[in-house]
Design a protein around this motif. Structure first.
Motif: not given
Length: 240
Positions: A123-138, A183-190
């Motif tokens: 569960a922690f890993i899924d939440a971490f990855l979702l924040r890192c890569v976004g839903r579509e890539a996950l 390079l920087h994603g403008i929607r980066d949450p981190a």
């Protein structure tokens, strides 16, 4: 994507962010003659410590070899790459930094290392990855991402996160002497765009390109990343 033309032979040695596998760079197609070389620094002898990982890479960096060799660092891997580039100076042919920063000031969740140890598991890993890569890539890459993260284990990840928060490389940016693309994603949450701008200001001659992406544009917008890399790699002549 446009047809790719022959270019000079070279390697892009890629360092991913914490708990992300080296394969995250593979969706980004490169010009003919250029190849990815992924480096799993988190699995190295530094056991996750960013300074030890950087020192190991510097010690092993070849003094001379055919073709160009560039370093590409994403997130925590970008912090490793910054240290390597500062140490190597003009011995490094080029540097690409993706959604990273010189320090952890105003970066993400300050309690993340503690939560990692307390909550480690799927569960922690899924939440971490979702924040890192976004839903579509996950949804596309989730199985491989989860396997790598869980196999890495909490100790190395915790060490990486804590060592990241103890580093401030702002004073070393002036030591970076090679061509640099940020390079920087403008929607980066981190990492905010402020982190990217600080890098662009501190590294002489650095170029900053923003992307309509989150924290991991290699998985979210691989064609956009490839286009940026094409323009950057075009600066290298046909023969070294």
């Amino acid at each position: 994507m446009a047809d790719r033309v022959a270019g000079p032979a070279g390697r892009l040695t890629a360092l991913p962010g914490t708990l992300l596998p080296p394969t995250i760079f593979e969706p980004v197609a490169l010009e003919a003659g250029w190849t990815w070389e992924s480096l799993d620094w988190l699995a190295g002898p530094g056991a996750g410590d960013l300074e030890l990982a950087a020192g190991e890479i510097v010690a092993r960096w070849p003094a001379r070899e055919p073709g160009y060799r560039l370093l590409v660092g994403h997130s925590a891997g970008g912090v490793v790459a910054l240290q390597v580039a500062a140490a190597l100076g003009e011995c490094l042919d080029g540097l690409v930094l993706v959604d990273t920063g010189a320090s952890a000031a105003r970066h993400g969740d300050p309690d993340l290392p503690q939560r990692l140890r307390a909550q480690w598991g799927p569960a922690f890993i899924d939440a971490f990855l979702l924040r890192c890569v976004g839903r579509e890539a996950l949804d596309r890459h989730g199985d491989a991402l989860r396997r790598y993260a869980l196999a890495t284990g909490p100790e190395r990840a915790h060490r990486a996160m804590t060592s990241l928060r103890g580093l401030d490389l702002a004073s070393r940016l002036g030591d970076i002497r090679c061509p640099t693309l940020i390079l920087h994603g403008i929607r980066d949450p981190a990492r905010s765009l402020r982190h990217a701008r600080e890098l662009a200001t501190g590294i002489a001659g650095a170029r900053l390109k923003t992307l309509d992406a989150g924290h991991t544009p290699m998985l979210e917008r691989p064609e956009a990343v490839a286009s940026c890399l094409d323009g950057f790699l075009a600066r290298y002549p046909q023969s070294k």
